[in-house]
Enzyme design. Structure first.
Site, PDB file in Angstrom:
ATOM      1  N   GLY A  22       0.822  -1.204   0.000  1.00 53.80           N
ATOM      2  CA  GLY A  22       0.000   0.000   0.000  1.00 53.80           C
ATOM      3  C   GLY A  22       0.851   1.245   0.000  1.00 53.80           C
ATOM      4  N   ALA A  23       0.192   2.389   0.066  1.00 56.66           N
ATOM      5  CA  ALA A  23       0.882   3.674   0.077  1.00 56.66           C
ATOM      6  C   ALA A  23       0.061   4.660   0.878  1.00 56.66           C
ATOM      7  CB  ALA A  23       1.090   4.199  -1.346  1.00 56.66           C
ATOM      8  N   GLY A  24       0.744   5.652   1.446  1.00 58.52           N
ATOM      9  CA  GLY A  24       0.063   6.650   2.250  1.00 58.52           C
ATOM     10  C   GLY A  24       0.796   7.970   2.200  1.00 58.52           C
ATOM     11  N   MET A  26       2.975   9.166   4.170  1.00 58.59           N
ATOM     12  CA  MET A  26       4.376   9.127   4.566  1.00 58.59           C
ATOM     13  C   MET A  26       5.261   8.333   3.619  1.00 58.59           C
ATOM     14  SD  MET A  26       4.837  11.013   7.148  1.00 58.59           S
ATOM     15  CE  MET A  26       3.642  12.062   6.319  1.00 58.59           C
ATOM     16  N   GLY A  27       4.689   7.395   2.877  1.00 58.19           N
ATOM     17  CA  GLY A  27       5.531   6.589   2.002  1.00 58.19           C
ATOM     18  C   GLY A  27       4.794   5.386   1.461  1.00 58.19           C
ATOM     19  N   VAL A  29       4.593   1.005   1.282  1.00 60.85           N
ATOM     20  CA  VAL A  29       4.856  -0.194   2.064  1.00 60.85           C
ATOM     21  C   VAL A  29       4.957  -1.378   1.116  1.00 60.85           C
ATOM     22  CG1 VAL A  29       4.092  -1.657   3.971  1.00 60.85           C
ATOM     23  CG2 VAL A  29       3.521   0.795   3.961  1.00 60.85           C
ATOM     24  N   LYS A  43       8.742  -0.342   4.898  1.00 58.96           N
ATOM     25  CA  LYS A  43       8.122   0.961   4.683  1.00 58.96           C
ATOM     26  C   LYS A  43       9.187   1.965   4.292  1.00 58.96           C
ATOM     27  CE  LYS A  43       5.061  -0.492   8.347  1.00 58.96           C
ATOM     28  NZ  LYS A  43       4.545  -0.258   9.702  1.00 58.96           N
ATOM     29  N   ASP A 137      -1.360   7.604  16.434  1.00 59.72           N
ATOM     30  CA  ASP A 137      -2.142   7.416  15.210  1.00 59.72           C
ATOM     31  C   ASP A 137      -2.844   6.059  15.222  1.00 59.72           C
ATOM     32  OD1 ASP A 137      -3.192   8.289  12.811  1.00 59.72           O
ATOM     33  OD2 ASP A 137      -1.521   7.570  11.601  1.00 59.72           O
TER      34      ASP A 137
END
Length: 531
Positions: A22-24, A26-27, A29, A43, A137
């Site tokens: 996945g991605a978010g 911050m970066g 994964v 990550k 978080d």
């Protein structure tokens, strides 16, 4: 799971990448594998963060702190390089969907599952706060649901962003608006009580399918969290509703401590008492099964055509699923309808469909894949699988061969095993080259020890089988042993008594083989990891 694109790296640190998880903000994964065969989540932060010296400094500090977190309900930090061109951190891989995915797929979870999740996460926060850390978080996407319980993930990156950007910075958030505590939003000091607030919001989402605060924009959500009462819905009732309400108190000092929360959710026995087979709804067990199959498929397809087979994993011994249940009976490799009659309908269909679809693939064996899928599904159909897997009953005999379990061997000179003594690990493959997990063997040269070798076979961190082995013959560079279950074989373990060999190689590794047919006659190349 997505396959790697041309833009993605093939290797990060010591880890070969198999796909993108996945991605978010911050970066990204990635799914990776270590040289020793361990599956990890790697990550990598977005490159623009690498240019921020404050981010790097905080990332370094937080990763070092997160390394200390080793509670039962967290994904451990295994490795990191905050000084790399693109900083990264590797954590243990958890085979299971996020809470976000789970609720989207099956809807609100039963109260028993919600309590189990809450107790596990509360115990995780107790350990985290005990180290002087605050997660900051806690949200549904940072909670993963494995067959053996929930896992709280994403420690270092979530904290590393705090202090390097404000809430109003473009494209940057230091938390998730619907789950952040009021004190986080208004910029007050953040303590462990903020994580408790977030946990209350997470449990509301798990029980009702909706967060306690909703809005059309981040600004509206933030306002409601600070100024309005949560909306819990009619599905949240009784003591669980009272606990969630206490967690969502605006005043941090009015919220329960994580240890108290865990006790009220699970009692003195702790979260593990709630995590019995079947604690997850059947469709989610099927989801984990499919994820395990996908993982194995990714690993095999990621190997170049000329790449040698990975070092052996485990001879489907005490820890591998038994292929014949699906391979040798029924159309397309599936078991006849009657054999699945005792399994819950949804799980049975998942196991059968996996068997049929994988059995029809060309160019690769499907023994292990079917075994893994079946064994994972067996978590909720234990009675069905106990009838198929030898050695899982209480008779103490091998169900297939009828041989008694191996007994302790006679005393032996300590010098016989001197060159082998120590801890050895490696990746296991079946005789057809299919990856089949990892193995760790502890070999002792103590002549008084009842067994010369104790081994743990591990498939994806979900199935574990344990064995013991007594010496039958030995030369300077080769030992042969009779291996049997240590009495803890369960669903997914063959339980066979088999002959295994360990052969010293000139390069200092050990070649392992097993004649356990139900386990796929596995082999492995083992490296010493300790004495």
């Amino acid at each position: 799971m997505q396959r790697l694109s041309e833009e993605d790296p093939q290797v990060i640190g010591a880890y070969r990448l198999l796909g993108r998880i996945g991605a978010g903000g911050m970066g990204r994964v990635y799914l990776g594998r270590s040289a020793g065969g361990r599956t990890v989540a790697v990550k990598a932060v977005h490159p623009h963060f690498a240019l921020d010296t404050q981010f790097r400094a905080r990332f370094r500090r937080e990763v070092e702190s997160a390394r200390k977190v080793g509670g039962a309900w967290t994904a451990p930090v295994l490795d990191a390089d905050p000084d790399a061109a693109v900083p990264w951190v590797a954590t243990g891989y958890v085979a299971g969907p996020s809470l976000t995915e789970a609720v989207a797929e099956v809807g609100p979870l039963p109260e028993a599952a919600v309590r189990a999740i809450g107790a596990g996460l509360a115990e995780a926060l107790t350990a985290v706060h005990g180290l002087g850390l605050v997660h900051r978080d806690v949200k549904p996407s940072n909670v993963l649901l494995a067959l053996d319980g929930p896992r709280l993930i994403d420690f270092g990156i979530a904290r590393a962003t705090d202090g390097t950007a404000s809430l109003t910075a473009t494209g940057v958030s230091i938390g998730s608006p619907g789950y952040m505590a009021p004190e986080q939003i208004v910029g007050k000091d953040v303590t462990g009580a903020a994580d408790v607030f977030s946990l209350g919001a997470v449990l509301t989402y798990a029980a009702t399918g909706e967060p306690p605060f909703t809005g059309d924009s981040s600004a509206a959500l933030l306002y409601k969290v600070v100024h309005e009462e949560p909306v819990l819905g009619p599905a949240l009732t009784g003591d669980l509703r009272r606990l969630v309400t206490a967690c969502l108190a605006k005043d941090p000092t009015a919220r329960p401590a994580p240890a108290e929360l865990a006790r009220r959710l699970s009692g003195p026995a702790g979260a593990s008492a709630l995590l019995r087979p079947g604690w997850l709804p059947g469709p989610l067990v099927e989801r984990v099964s499919r994820q395990a199959v996908e993982l194995l498929d990714l690993e095999t397809s990621a190997l170049p055509a000329d790449h040698p087979a990975p070092p052996a994993t485990n001879p489907a011994p005490r820890g591998n699923p038994a292929p014949p249940a699906f391979e040798e009976r029924g159309p397309g490799g599936g078991a006849p309808e009657g054999d699945l009659a005792h399994a819950p309908t949804a799980t049975a269909k998942a196991a059968k469909s996996a068997a049929v679809s994988l059995a029809t693939r060309k160019g690769r064996g499907c023994t292990l894949v079917l075994t893994v899928a079946g064994a994972l599904a067996a978590v909720t159909t234990t009675a069905f699988f106990l009838g198929l897997l030898p050695g899982t009953g209480g008779s103490g005999r091998d169900g297939a061969a009828g041989r008694p379990a191996a007994s302790a061997g006679p005393s032996r000179p300590a010098t016989v095993l001197g060159g082998f003594a120590g801890t050895w690990t490696g990746q296991v493959v079946q005789s057809d080259g299919t990856p089949n997990g990892t193995m760790t063997s502890v070999i002792t040269d103590d002549p008084q020890a009842p067994y010369a070798v104790r081994t743990t076979y591990d498939v994806l961190g979900v199935i574990q089988c344990h064995s013991k082995a007594k010496l039958t013959s030995a030369t300077t560079g080769r030992i042969t042993l009779e291996e049997s279950t240590d009495g803890t074989a369960g669903p997914g373990c063959t339980g066979q008594t088999s002959a295994v060999t360990y052969t010293l190689a000139p390069d200092g590794t050990v070649a392992f083989t097993s004649d356990d047919e139900k386990g796929g006659k596995v082999r492995a190349t083992l490296t010493r990891s300790g004495r």
